[in-house]
Design an enzyme around this catalytic site. Structure first.
Site, short mmCIF file in Angstrom:
data_model
loop_
_atom_site.label_atom_id
_atom_site.label_comp_id
_atom_site.label_asym_id
_atom_site.label_seq_id
_atom_site.Cartn_x
_atom_site.Cartn_y
_atom_site.Cartn_z
N LYS A 191 66.85 38.32 -7.39
CA LYS A 191 67.12 38.33 -5.97
C LYS A 191 68.19 37.02 -5.45
O LYS A 191 67.52 36.25 -5.13
CB LYS A 191 65.76 38.00 -4.98
CG LYS A 191 65.76 38.36 -3.54
CD LYS A 191 64.92 37.63 -2.96
CE LYS A 191 65.35 36.07 -2.71
NZ LYS A 191 66.56 35.82 -1.59
N VAL A 258 62.81 28.13 6.90
CA VAL A 258 62.59 27.24 5.61
C VAL A 258 61.66 28.17 5.03
O VAL A 258 60.54 28.56 5.36
CB VAL A 258 61.96 25.82 5.64
CG1 VAL A 258 61.61 25.45 4.48
CG2 VAL A 258 62.89 25.13 6.52
N ASP A 262 61.68 33.28 -0.21
CA ASP A 262 60.59 32.69 -1.02
C ASP A 262 59.36 33.80 -0.54
O ASP A 262 58.79 34.44 -1.39
CB ASP A 262 59.98 31.32 -1.03
CG ASP A 262 61.02 30.24 -1.57
OD1 ASP A 262 61.94 30.63 -2.47
OD2 ASP A 262 61.28 29.19 -1.12
#
Length: 324
Positions: A191, A258, A262
């Site tokens: 990714k 932020v 992920d």
């Protein structure tokens, strides 16, 4: 529709450069001025740790492997244990880095200050791989996410891929720089962001066709079986087989970005542990990344937000690879 052979329901993450994330806010950021800030929020951060946080929030068991040292490393470890996350800490001599984020309330802008991290010895790197191998034996998916700290060779993630190949684990990788360029085999899903993909192939990639072709170039090299390119506010592009899929973004109010990347990886991993086809799992990744924008700092998104946004997400559009 592509379905990966995932056995089990537990995710193992590796974070080679964790951080103690400190988030605060102030009205206006001025150079040379003393800035009065709001109370700080402290979170255990770093790519794989963020992935483990989100996976757990989405209802999937996750274990985090990471090196940590010094007072900041102790705080990262203690925060994770207090949150109930299963951890395998590798103690190191250096001090874990701190990352500082300031939200400018008058403009909505965000300023992020990221330190390089401690230098890991060869023995510490070897111990990380040993801990990974031991823990991965009972995991369905291994996710390595984040940058490599000083002292770690750029082919380290290839070593991780070799471990995963040895034990038959599905391996998802999200990294940048040398750690990305030195992977040549063994990754199930890679990714990169669009910026990172550009760096890999050395081209601007201004059109969707060019982006898809570049992703397939990595597949042709043997770097990964599938490539998921995150496009930020434009959604994502999945390269697989002889073509791919374009995933539109999920619209949410602007918030802290932020950990959104992920969260996307975590959502994909969670979807795969549920036995979903890859395209459906990526939809969950898009939803989890969007849900991350609704939380402060690097706090994980909620399952309720991710599930709601998953239902709201538009279906991906199949795209064909154009060959010259």
């Amino acid at each position: 529709m592509t379905t990966l052979a995932v056995t089990g329901h537990r995710i193992l993450t590796l974070t080679m450069n964790p951080a103690l994330d400190i988030t605060t806010s102030t009205d206006v950021v001025h150079s040379t001025d003393k800035l009065r800030c709001a109370a700080a929020r402290y979170d255990a951060g770093g790519g794989g740790i963020n992935v483990a946080h989100v996976a757990q929030a989405l209802g999937t068991d996750a274990t985090a492997v990471f090196p940590a040292g010094g007072p900041a490393g102790d705080m990262v470890h203690n925060l994770l244990v207090a949150e109930g996350l299963a951890v395998r800490r590798v103690k190191i001599g250096g001090s874990t880095r701190e990352s500082f984020t300031v939200d400018e309330t008058s403009t909505g802008k965000q300023y992020r200050f990221v330190l390089p991290g401690p230098e890991l010895t060869v023995a510490e790197q070897t111990e990380c791989l040993l801990q990974l191998r031991r823990a991965a034996a009972s995991a369905a998916i291994v996710v390595a996410s984040g940058s490599l700290p000083p002292g770690v060779p750029p082919d380290f993630y290839q070593q991780v891929a070799n471990v995963c190949a040895d034990i038959g684990a599905v391996f998802l990788l999200d990294t940048s720089g040398g750690g990305l360029r030195h992977v040549n085999a063994g990754v199930t899903l890679l990714k990169p962001s669009l910026r990172e993909l550009r760096g890999c192939v050395g081209r601007e990639l201004t059109t969707e066709a060019e982006q898809l072709a570049a992703a397939h170039e990595l597949i042709s090299r043997g770097c990964a079986e599938h490539v998921l390119v995150s496009l930020g506010a434009q959604g994502a592009l999945l390269a697989t087989g002889g073509g791919g899929h374009r995933f539109p973004p999920v619209e949410v109010p602007a918030g802290s970005g932020v950990g959104a990347g992920d969260a996307m990886v975590a959502g994909v991993a969670v979807g795969l542990t549920r036995g979903w086809p890859l395209v459906k799992a990526v939809r969950m990744g898009i939803a989890a990344g969007a849900a991350m924008l609704l939380t402060p700092g690097t706090a994980p998104c909620t399952r309720e937000d991710a599930d709601r946004l998953f239902e709201l997400a538009d279906s991906p559009v199949e795209v064909q690879l154009v060959t010259s």
